[in-house]
Design a protein around this motif. Structure first.
Motif, PDB file in Angstrom:
ATOM      1  N   UNK A 191       0.832  -1.196   0.000  1.00 37.98           N
ATOM      2  CA  UNK A 191       0.000   0.000   0.000  1.00 37.98           C
ATOM      3  C   UNK A 191       0.870   1.250   0.000  1.00 37.98           C
ATOM      4  N   UNK A 192       0.481   2.211  -0.831  1.00 33.49           N
ATOM      5  CA  UNK A 192       1.039   3.553  -0.782  1.00 33.49           C
ATOM      6  C   UNK A 192      -0.096   4.499  -0.390  1.00 33.49           C
ATOM      7  N   UNK A 193       0.085   5.236   0.704  1.00 38.23           N
ATOM      8  CA  UNK A 193      -0.913   6.208   1.156  1.00 38.23           C
ATOM      9  C   UNK A 193      -0.313   7.605   1.028  1.00 38.23           C
ATOM     10  N   UNK A 194      -0.924   8.430   0.172  1.00 37.87           N
ATOM     11  CA  UNK A 194      -0.421   9.763  -0.126  1.00 37.87           C
ATOM     12  C   UNK A 194      -1.323  10.820   0.509  1.00 37.87           C
ATOM     13  N   UNK A 222       3.961  12.447   1.833  1.00 38.85           N
ATOM     14  CA  UNK A 222       3.259  13.717   1.686  1.00 38.85           C
ATOM     15  C   UNK A 222       3.423  14.265   0.278  1.00 38.85           C
ATOM     16  N   UNK A 223       2.323  14.716  -0.299  1.00 43.04           N
ATOM     17  CA  UNK A 223       2.344  15.397  -1.591  1.00 43.04           C
ATOM     18  C   UNK A 223       2.488  16.888  -1.318  1.00 43.04           C
ATOM     19  N   UNK A 234      -1.557  19.151  -7.553  1.00 39.44           N
ATOM     20  CA  UNK A 234      -0.185  18.740  -7.907  1.00 39.44           C
ATOM     21  C   UNK A 234      -0.231  17.481  -8.778  1.00 39.44           C
ATOM     22  N   UNK A 235      -0.870  17.548  -9.925  1.00 39.05           N
ATOM     23  CA  UNK A 235      -1.101  16.318 -10.702  1.00 39.05           C
ATOM     24  C   UNK A 235       0.157  15.638 -11.214  1.00 39.05           C
ATOM     25  N   UNK A 236       1.158  16.398 -11.656  1.00 39.32           N
ATOM     26  CA  UNK A 236       2.369  15.776 -12.187  1.00 39.32           C
ATOM     27  C   UNK A 236       3.089  14.970 -11.108  1.00 39.32           C
ATOM     28  N   UNK A 237       3.252  15.580  -9.951  1.00 40.25           N
ATOM     29  CA  UNK A 237       3.931  14.908  -8.844  1.00 40.25           C
ATOM     30  C   UNK A 237       3.128  13.697  -8.402  1.00 40.25           C
ATOM     31  N   UNK A 238       1.811  13.823  -8.350  1.00 46.41           N
ATOM     32  CA  UNK A 238       0.949  12.724  -7.932  1.00 46.41           C
ATOM     33  C   UNK A 238       1.081  11.526  -8.861  1.00 46.41           C
ATOM     34  N   UNK A 239       0.976  11.756 -10.149  1.00 47.25           N
ATOM     35  CA  UNK A 239       1.051  10.658 -11.112  1.00 47.25           C
ATOM     36  C   UNK A 239       2.424  10.002 -11.070  1.00 47.25           C
ATOM     37  N   UNK A 240       3.472  10.799 -10.917  1.00 51.15           N
ATOM     38  CA  UNK A 240       4.826  10.248 -10.806  1.00 51.15           C
ATOM     39  C   UNK A 240       4.923   9.276  -9.636  1.00 51.15           C
ATOM     40  N   UNK A 241       4.366   9.655  -8.477  1.00 51.34           N
ATOM     41  CA  UNK A 241       4.442   8.811  -7.294  1.00 51.34           C
ATOM     42  C   UNK A 241       3.603   7.544  -7.458  1.00 51.34           C
TER      43      UNK A 241
END
Length: 252
Positions: A191-194, A222-223, A234-241
């Motif tokens: 699981x990854x929880x952002x 944390x995003x 922060x869509x770019x950072x989110x999709x990268x993660x």
């Protein structure tokens, strides 16, 4: 159901309480389509399933998620869930553990639900029918950093995406959720929880211990420069993660 990509990594995306499958911001446009296939689905009472009757609870979302996977011919897949979708994704895994490979929560409701004081609960209950209450929730969720126009646009995007009855019943489903008993002894899922840096309620420093108490293979992060809606903030950072985790989760 909206399908994006044609890659081997298969993902079903579960939306939050105030929006449907069309409320993922720029995420669908930023997905690596050669590596991933995302299916963005609606719950009953939302979007293309606005008029579909149901019980509007987490087990129903789980069953409908499996039905969507079966329709796509997906035996195994990962699940990404935003907010309410974060506890719904756990219900999918709890009910169908042989089908789910990994989970990614974005500002996710934890397995214990979300305890609210009386005033806050009344605000959320009013939000089922009242636009001012919805605006207050979005402002709080983004740390009161976004403009009124931004918040209004966020609300407007989702307004045609959900029925009032669905909002009322799903509120009880996610806020009062308690998956701890059915998860007991079943902790082994990556699981990854952002969590958004400016989320008014669900921050990593307060949520990390809850998730790690319930699961053995969980990573929290944390995003930056985001609140409760990283897909818009922060869509770019989110999709990268998300993509990095989904390619590497087997190493956890």
């Amino acid at each position: 159901m909206k399908i994006v990509g044609e890659g081997a990594n298969r993902v079903i995306a579960l939306h939050g309480w105030l929006g449907g499958s069309e409320c993922w911001g720029r995420v669908p446009d930023l997905i690596d389509r050669s590596s991933f296939t995302f299916a963005f689905i609606d719950y009953r009472g939302y979007g293309e399933r606005f008029d579909q009757e149901g019980d509007f609870n987490l087990s129903e979302i789980a069953a409908d998620t499996i039905a969507a996977a079966d329709k796509l011919g997906w035996q195994e897949f990962s699940v990404v869930g935003h907010s309410m979708g974060g506890v719904a994704m756990q219900q999918v895994w709890a009910n169908y553990p042989d089908r789910v490979l990994s989970l990614v929560g974005i500002a996710p409701v934890p397995p214990t639900g979300v305890g609210m004081d009386t005033v806050t609960r009344q605000l959320f209950e009013r939000a089922c029918t009242d636009a001012d209450a919805r605006r207050a929730i979005v402002h709080f969720g983004t740390g009161n950093r976004q403009t009124d126009d931004w918040v209004q646009n966020t609300i407007r995007e989702g307004v045609a995406q959900r029925s009032e009855l669905a909002l009322q019943k799903y509120l009880r489903a996610w806020a009062d959720a308690d998956l701890t008993s059915i998860l007991s002894g079943r902790r082994d899922i990556p699981i990854l929880a952002l969590f958004g840096e400016f989320d008014g309620a669900l921050k990593e420093d307060s949520q990390s211990s809850i998730w790690k108490k319930s699961y053995d293979r969980v990573k929290t992060q944390t995003i930056k420069n985001a609140g409760h809606y990283p897909m818009d903030e922060s869509p770019l950072f989110l999709v990268e993660k998300i993509e990095f985790f989904l390619k590497k989760y087997e190493e956890m």
